[in-house]
Design an enzyme around this catalytic site. Structure first.
Site, PDB file in Angstrom:
ATOM      1  N   ASP A  24      70.966 -17.829  -0.638  1.00 24.21           N
ATOM      2  CA  ASP A  24      70.881 -17.994  -2.003  1.00 24.21           C
ATOM      3  C   ASP A  24      72.101 -17.622  -2.906  1.00 24.21           C
ATOM      4  OD1 ASP A  24      68.370 -18.790  -1.385  1.00 24.21           O
ATOM      5  OD2 ASP A  24      67.178 -17.635  -2.590  1.00 24.21           O
ATOM      6  N   LYS A 129      65.139 -24.378  -0.469  1.00 19.93           N
ATOM      7  CA  LYS A 129      64.053 -23.821  -0.372  1.00 19.93           C
ATOM      8  C   LYS A 129      63.162 -23.605  -1.856  1.00 19.93           C
ATOM      9  CE  LYS A 129      65.672 -19.039  -0.202  1.00 19.93           C
ATOM     10  NZ  LYS A 129      64.876 -18.708  -1.429  1.00 19.93           N
ATOM     11  N   CYS A 162      64.471 -12.715  -2.228  1.00 19.78           N
ATOM     12  CA  CYS A 162      64.486 -13.628  -1.133  1.00 19.78           C
ATOM     13  C   CYS A 162      65.055 -13.096  -0.056  1.00 19.78           C
ATOM     14  CB  CYS A 162      65.308 -14.845  -1.701  1.00 19.78           C
ATOM     15  SG  CYS A 162      64.786 -15.581  -3.070  1.00 19.78           S
ATOM     16  N   GLN A 202      59.754   2.894   9.867  1.00 22.64           N
ATOM     17  CA  GLN A 202      58.751   2.784  11.118  1.00 22.64           C
ATOM     18  C   GLN A 202      59.238   2.066  12.359  1.00 22.64           C
ATOM     19  OE1 GLN A 202      54.602   1.771   9.465  1.00 22.64           O
ATOM     20  NE2 GLN A 202      55.756   1.497   7.788  1.00 22.64           N
TER      21      GLN A 202
HETATM   22  C1  C5J Z   1      66.260 -14.747  -5.270  1.00 23.33           C
HETATM   23  C2  C5J Z   1      65.023 -14.496  -7.132  1.00 23.33           C
HETATM   24  N1  C5J Z   1      67.102 -15.558  -4.407  1.00 23.33           N
HETATM   25  N2  C5J Z   1      65.347 -13.236  -7.304  1.00 23.33           N
HETATM   26  N3  C5J Z   1      65.574 -15.224  -6.152  1.00 23.33           N
HETATM   27  O1  C5J Z   1      66.067 -13.362  -4.531  1.00 23.33           O
HETATM   28  O2  C5J Z   1      64.298 -15.013  -7.827  1.00 23.33           O
END
Ligand code: C5J
Length: 234
Positions: A24, A129, A162, A202
């Site tokens: 992203d 996505k 994400c 962990q």
């Molecule tokens: C991602 C979000 N890519 N923070 N999206 O982390 O909404």
């Protein structure tokens, strides 16, 4: 097997079975003037991850690693946008609405696309996505399976949303993930720290955390070794 210094312990990987996953790195999250900044976030905290990620991308390409990019976003008709996601945050201007760089998180819009510094090459899969995780409602798993990928080097934004969701999804599917701390970013420094802690806690419950500077020489060396002519034992 090459190994990268990492936490909680060395991350060993096989070049032929490893992919670089860049999550992203879209203008709307990372660039000044985008949706992220319009929400009041300091995008410089995300932009810090861009130069090291560009170096990892160059090295991955030179080493012949599969490179996969993801983008969070929705169909222009918003048919894949859950009403709960649309409503969340009670934003005046939210997903699907006109934003500073086009309709927010809508596929095909300028802001939805990946930043120029990390622009995908035509042979690099771009996975669109609708959710936070890159496995949900996408063909990412089929792509990894068809290339016999078992390990992922993960970069991208945001660390606690994400990136973290995708690493957890990947972990449950049997992939080893190395998250590069300097190649992931969050608008919230505390979330950045804790999200990385969670991955490696962990004994590496979700994966490993390393630094790009430790990966780069290992990657280059591994690629050179693989390309070196093999001498049959005499
Ligand atoms: C991602 C979000 N890519 N923070 N999206 O982390 O909404």
């Amino acid at each position: 097997m090459p190994g990268v210094p990492a936490e909680p312990y060395e991350f060993s990987f096989e070049l032929a079975h490893t992919a670089l996953l860049i999550i992203d790195m879209q203008r709307d999250f990372v660039d000044p003037g985008g949706f992220g900044e319009a929400l009041g976030n300091d995008v410089s905290l995300l932009r810090k991850a861009v130069p090291p990620t560009a170096r990892v991308l160059d090295a991955a390409r030179a080493s012949g690693l599969l490179v996969i990019h993801t983008r969070e976003g929705h169909r222009p008709d918003l048919a894949d946008l859950p009403p709960a996601k649309k409503a969340r945050g009670r934003l005046k201007t939210g997903i699907g609405d006109a934003g500073p760089m086009g309709r927010i998180l809508v596929r095909g819009e300028y802001g939805h696309d990946i930043i120029d510094e990390l622009r995908p090459r035509p042979d690099e899969p771009v996975v669109d996505k609708p959710g936070k995780g890159a496995f949900y409602a996408t063909d990412l798993e089929a792509i990894l399976h068809s290339r016999d990928i078992r390990q992922l080097v993960v970069c991208g934004v945001t660390t606690e949303v994400c990136v973290n969701t995708t690493v957890r999804e990947a972990n449950d599917r049997g992939y080893d993930c190395l998250v590069l701390a300097d190649c992931v970013g969050s608008y919230f420094p505390e979330f950045q720290r804790v999200a990385l802690e969670m991955v490696k806690a962990q004994g590496g419950i979700f994966g490993w955390v390393g630094e790009s500077a430790d990966l780069l020489p290992v990657l280059t060396h591994a690629a050179l070794r693989e390309r070196a002519p093999q001498h049959a034992p005499t």
